[in-house]
Design an enzyme around this catalytic site. Structure first.
Site, short mmCIF file in Angstrom:
data_model
loop_
_atom_site.label_atom_id
_atom_site.label_comp_id
_atom_site.label_asym_id
_atom_site.label_seq_id
_atom_site.Cartn_x
_atom_site.Cartn_y
_atom_site.Cartn_z
N GLY A 94 -5.68 -8.28 6.79
CA GLY A 94 -5.13 -7.52 5.61
C GLY A 94 -5.13 -5.96 6.00
O GLY A 94 -5.37 -5.57 7.24
N CYS A 95 -5.33 -5.05 4.82
CA CYS A 95 -5.41 -3.60 5.06
C CYS A 95 -6.92 -3.29 6.05
O CYS A 95 -7.69 -3.94 5.73
CB CYS A 95 -5.63 -2.89 3.70
SG CYS A 95 -6.09 -1.32 3.84
N PHE A 96 -6.49 -2.64 6.97
CA PHE A 96 -7.57 -2.40 7.99
C PHE A 96 -8.82 -1.63 7.37
O PHE A 96 -9.90 -1.47 8.01
CB PHE A 96 -7.22 -1.89 9.36
CG PHE A 96 -6.08 -0.82 9.47
CD1 PHE A 96 -5.87 0.20 8.58
CD2 PHE A 96 -5.34 -0.74 10.59
CE1 PHE A 96 -5.18 1.08 8.42
CE2 PHE A 96 -4.40 0.38 10.66
CZ PHE A 96 -4.28 1.16 9.56
N ARG A 99 0.94 -1.20 0.00
CA ARG A 99 0.09 0.04 -0.13
C ARG A 99 0.72 1.28 0.01
O ARG A 99 0.61 2.24 -0.37
CB ARG A 99 -1.06 0.05 1.27
CG ARG A 99 -2.04 1.04 1.05
CD ARG A 99 -3.19 0.71 2.16
NE ARG A 99 -2.37 1.22 3.45
CZ ARG A 99 -2.85 0.18 4.47
NH1 ARG A 99 -3.28 -0.88 4.33
NH2 ARG A 99 -2.42 0.41 5.81
#
Length: 237
Positions: free
Chosen positions: A59-61, A3
């Site tokens: 994963g990405c919050f 990210r």
């Protein structure tokens, strides 16, 4: 692609469009998404309305946070970090992948309206791909691992039993690698990470990786989905 790398090319993506970015960034859940069976073991709904807490990492919050903010019975959801120590619970340090933390969400919910097992069913169905080891879609590293941080013995029993149930049913083509581990602590992330999905709907990362998760929630869980999103204060505690 991490990210952080996506952040560095955000201006380019805005110029050439989301379609080009999507060519080099796979969605966080690339498998076919189908509703999973209900947990055979679940918590008994209390007679009155109370509050309980679940902590999950997938994963990405940003996307996991968004999913659960649209679940009926959920009162609050915060993005944050679990698995490491307090002095390493900052985004820059966690992003290095060496802190032991996973990007996580803290879910405060009413068990009279939604059970812990139902939250796990949503989690495994639309919020994370439990077969991806130390990654989710374009994000790689232990900080993006899939994990259930249980807060008590009952949560441990329900989570362990559900993983075993899904494994026995061959619900996924590949083995489930989601960790079921005790919760040591949850550390809220920086204010700019809270309510990120709602505040940044046109961010290419959100459009590609996270908006489909909320769409799948609406499609597969109409009885649990709510259009209105719970919003948390950036004054965290």
């Amino acid at each position: 692609m991490s990210r952080r790398t996506l952040f560095s090319i955000r201006s380019l993506a805005a110029a050439v469009g989301v379609a080009i970015l999507s060519a080099c960034s796979a969605p966080a859940i690339s498998r076919d998404v189908n509703a999973l069976p209900d947990p055979k073991l679940d918590a008994v709904a209390p007679a009155g309305h109370t509050e309980q807490v679940a902590v999950l990492a997938g994963g990405c919050f940003w996307g996991v946070d968004a999913v659960f903010k649209h679940v009926k019975g959920v009162k609050q959801v915060w993005s944050g970090y679990s698995g490491g120590n307090a002095d390493t619970a900052t985004y820059d340090r966690v992003s290095d992948g060496n802190t032991g933390h996973a990007e996580s969400v803290k879910i405060v919910y009413d068990p009279a309206q939604v059970s812990y097992g139902q939250l796990l069913k949503v989690f495994f169905t639309v919020a994370t791909d439990p077969t991806q080891l130390n990654r989710q879609g374009p994000d790689t590293g232990t900080q993006y691992r899939s994990a259930i941080f249980y807060g008590n013995d009952e949560q441990q029993r329900i989570a362990t039993a559900y993983v075993a149930q899904l494994t026995a049913a061959k619900a996924f083509d590949d083995p489930i690698v989601t960790q079921v581990v005790p919760l040591k602590a949850f550390y809220p992330a920086e204010a700019y990470h809270q309510n990120y999905f709602r505040l940044n709907p046109n961010n290419p990362y959100i459009v590609i990786n996270d908006a489909p998760k909320v769409a799948h929630l609406k499609q597969l869980f109409p009885q649990l989905y709510r259009a209105g999103e719970t919003v948390v204060s950036v004054q965290l505690h």
